[in-house]
Design an enzyme around this catalytic site. Structure first.
Site, mmCIF file in Angstrom:
data_model
loop_
_atom_site.group_PDB
_atom_site.id
_atom_site.type_symbol
_atom_site.label_atom_id
_atom_site.label_comp_id
_atom_site.label_asym_id
_atom_site.label_seq_id
_atom_site.Cartn_x
_atom_site.Cartn_y
_atom_site.Cartn_z
ATOM 1 N N LYS A 51 -12.848 -0.603 -24.131
ATOM 2 C CA LYS A 51 -11.565 -1.295 -24.249
ATOM 3 C C LYS A 51 -11.765 -2.759 -24.662
ATOM 4 O O LYS A 51 -11.148 -3.244 -25.609
ATOM 5 C CB LYS A 51 -10.837 -1.232 -22.895
ATOM 6 C CG LYS A 51 -9.619 -2.121 -22.844
ATOM 7 C CD LYS A 51 -9.138 -2.430 -21.436
ATOM 8 C CE LYS A 51 -9.968 -3.374 -20.646
ATOM 9 N NZ LYS A 51 -9.391 -4.574 -20.113
ATOM 10 N N ARG A 94 -3.699 -10.630 -21.324
ATOM 11 C CA ARG A 94 -4.253 -11.924 -21.710
ATOM 12 C C ARG A 94 -5.029 -11.863 -23.020
ATOM 13 O O ARG A 94 -5.114 -12.856 -23.739
ATOM 14 C CB ARG A 94 -5.173 -12.449 -20.615
ATOM 15 C CG ARG A 94 -4.527 -12.601 -19.285
ATOM 16 C CD ARG A 94 -5.544 -13.008 -18.277
ATOM 17 N NE ARG A 94 -6.298 -14.145 -18.769
ATOM 18 C CZ ARG A 94 -5.902 -15.396 -18.703
ATOM 19 N NH1 ARG A 94 -4.772 -15.699 -18.123
ATOM 20 N NH2 ARG A 94 -6.642 -16.361 -19.198
ATOM 21 N N CYS A 120 -3.044 -14.499 -13.449
ATOM 22 C CA CYS A 120 -3.120 -13.046 -13.347
ATOM 23 C C CYS A 120 -3.239 -12.701 -11.869
ATOM 24 O O CYS A 120 -3.283 -13.582 -11.026
ATOM 25 C CB CYS A 120 -4.256 -12.490 -14.185
ATOM 26 S SG CYS A 120 -5.831 -12.432 -13.381
ATOM 27 N N ARG A 154 -7.026 -18.004 -14.266
ATOM 28 C CA ARG A 154 -7.623 -17.618 -15.560
ATOM 29 C C ARG A 154 -7.139 -18.496 -16.736
ATOM 30 O O ARG A 154 -6.353 -18.070 -17.588
ATOM 31 C CB ARG A 154 -7.386 -16.123 -15.846
ATOM 32 C CG ARG A 154 -8.061 -15.227 -14.844
ATOM 33 C CD ARG A 154 -7.928 -13.769 -15.188
ATOM 34 N NE ARG A 154 -8.766 -13.367 -16.308
ATOM 35 C CZ ARG A 154 -8.672 -12.185 -16.912
ATOM 36 N NH1 ARG A 154 -7.782 -11.309 -16.507
ATOM 37 N NH2 ARG A 154 -9.469 -11.874 -17.910
ATOM 38 N N ASP A 158 -16.617 -6.976 -13.748
ATOM 39 C CA ASP A 158 -15.723 -5.818 -13.873
ATOM 40 C C ASP A 158 -16.225 -4.602 -13.095
ATOM 41 O O ASP A 158 -15.568 -3.562 -13.076
ATOM 42 C CB ASP A 158 -15.520 -5.451 -15.354
ATOM 43 C CG ASP A 158 -14.742 -6.517 -16.104
ATOM 44 O OD1 ASP A 158 -14.101 -7.356 -15.445
ATOM 45 O OD2 ASP A 158 -14.778 -6.522 -17.346
ATOM 46 N N ARG A 207 -4.358 0.866 -17.959
ATOM 47 C CA ARG A 207 -4.578 -0.205 -18.933
ATOM 48 C C ARG A 207 -5.966 -0.095 -19.552
ATOM 49 O O ARG A 207 -6.169 -0.474 -20.701
ATOM 50 C CB ARG A 207 -4.469 -1.585 -18.264
ATOM 51 C CG ARG A 207 -3.062 -1.990 -17.938
ATOM 52 C CD ARG A 207 -3.029 -3.406 -17.447
ATOM 53 N NE ARG A 207 -3.588 -4.331 -18.433
ATOM 54 C CZ ARG A 207 -3.674 -5.636 -18.274
ATOM 55 N NH1 ARG A 207 -3.232 -6.187 -17.170
ATOM 56 N NH2 ARG A 207 -4.204 -6.395 -19.207
#
Ligand code: EPU
Length: 421
Positions: free
Chosen positions: A22, A92, A116, A121, A305, A397
């Protein structure tokens, strides 16, 4: 709105194919604004962030077609340089259109992204890079108004290594007049892939994969094609699912080089990992997992992540583990939800102190952001009884139908519609 219902306790077994990345696709897509022609990006995941970027590019005049993971983007007829709030507030990464629009069309009006779920951020580094190249930047009515006749090459040093700011500066510099040097550039695989895509358009970039990028601006760029890299975070998430459930799985179409530290940490916890070309096999069938601390860092460090997913893993490993996030100091929205499932975790500044429990117990929990929801799904896969994960639009997402991949591996997980808001 959808939710997941998961009945935990089944060891994952079998083989699944990793989707395209992604975050890499989100950088490749706006790069087409730098040329005027038909570009092809293959191996693009069908996830909501990609659809949001498609909508934004269409709004700018790009013709977009998306079929079977292949994206055709025609940038011959750009009609607008405005990225409206309605798109940027959702994602974003929309800010990525700033550099290319400014470099090619001399102006861009991009909504400020705001905060966020886990903190502010900022995008100050993106804006400073554009200013360094000669752009004027004003903030008006919640929008960044950037203008420049022709960007000039510049020395850009980032105080903090930033994936997005490096991508934006790189996309601007390839069409700027003269030489640019970006120091403390991000070296994440997504940036390497972007640089390679730009080179196939005719850009001149040296130092790819390092923290110093040297760019010689060119007058124009051609259309190009690229095959997107596999998603390292999706692969890592499913590997952790295998370890947590004491399963034995194979991941096809993976790139283990992008996952070195995650693989090492999994091995440190006792899982057996085998690498064979594009296949990663993980065997945790007899695993008595050990606790392993992690500290997130820029690539090739342990990715932020993957922090929430590792925390879910350690929540069921006997003993105490410390998981520290140095990239986002307050990315811990998953912790209270994991505690609802019976985890014993305390937050101390930017660390989660996890004391492993014997079992998690099914409960209803709520997703708050993409990776937080992934950690709740992982916890649900091992929790005793039924776990309901609400607001899974967050997971949609960035993970392409994660429940289908997990089901293929034998998990008892289903997606159902809910009235909940
Ligand atoms: N930062 C600044 N100023 C800036 C930009 C960044 O201070 O102008 C700081 C951030 O606050 C953060 C650090 O720099 O502390 C690194 O942030 P970075 O800019 O690298 O993050 P990003 O480009 O906005 C991408 C991924 C994120 C991933 C981060 C870090 C995309 C679309 N997003 O974000 O992915 O967490 O890099 O690796 O590529 C996700 O997929 O769940 C996700 C959030």
């Amino acid at each position: 709105m959808d939710k997941f219902i998961i009945n935990g306790g089944i060891p994952l077994k079998g083989s699944v194919k990793v989707s395209g990345a992604k975050n890499s696709a989100l950088a490749l897509m706006p790069a087409v604004l730098l040329n005027s022609g038909e570009n092809i990006i293959e191996n693009v995941p069908e996830v909501n962030d990609i659809f949001t970027m498609m909508k934004l590019l269409k709004q700018l005049g790009v013709e977009a077609e998306f079929n079977n993971h292949k994206l055709i983007l025609d940038s011959s007829n750009i009609t607008s340089q405005v990225a409206p709030y309605e798109h940027v507030k959702k994602m974003r990464a929309s800010v990525y259109v700033l550099g290319p629009l400014l470099a090619k069309y001399g102006s861009a009006k991009v909504s400020m992204p705001g905060g966020c779920a886990w903190g502010p951020r900022p995008i100050d580094l993106h804006l400073k890079a554009m200013e360094k190249m000669g752009a004027s930047i004003e903030l008006e009515g919640g929008y960044i108004i950037a203008k420049s006749k022709k960007l000039s090459g510049a020395r850009i040093n980032f105080d903090i290594s930033s994936v997005g700011a490096t991508g934006n500066a790189l996309m601007a510099a390839v069409l700027a007049k003269g030489e640019s040097i970006i120091t403390n550039a991000a070296a994440e695989p997504e940036i390497t892939q972007l640089a390679q895509f730009l080179i196939s358009m005719g850009a001149k970039i040296e130092g790819i994969g390092s923290n110093i990028l040297e760019i010689e601006g060119v007058d124009e760029l051609d259309n190009a094609s690229v095959i997107n890299i596999p998603d390292r975070i999706e692969a890592g998430t499913i590997m952790i699912a295998a370890a947590m459930t004491k399963g034995k799985i194979e991941l096809e179409n993976a790139n283990s080089k992008h996952l070195n530290l995650v693989i090492q940490k999994l091995e440190d916890s006792g899982a057996k990992v085998l690498l064979n070309n594009q296949i990663i096999s993980i065997d945790a069938s007899n695993l008595e997992p050990l606790n392993v601390d992690v500290t997130t860092a820029i690539y090739p460090g342990f990715p932020t992540d993957m922090q929430a997913q590792w925390t879910a893993y350690m929540s069921i490993v006997e003993g105490s583990s410390t998981i520290t996030d140095t990239i986002y100091l307050d990315r811990f929205k998953h912790i209270p939800e994991l505690i609802r499932l019976g985890a014993d975790i305390e937050i101390l500044r930017n660390s989660a102190i996890v004391k492993g429990v014997k079992t998690l117990k099914g409960a209803t929990v709520m997703s708050t952001d993409l990776r937080a929801s992934a950690s709740l799904v992982l916890a649900g896969l091992v929790a005793k009884g039924t776990t309901e994960v609400l607001r899974i639009y967050h997971i949609d997402r960035g993970y392409q139908r994660i429940e289908e991949k997990l089901k293929k591996l034998g998990a008892d997980i289903k997606r159902v519609k809910t009235e909940e808001f």
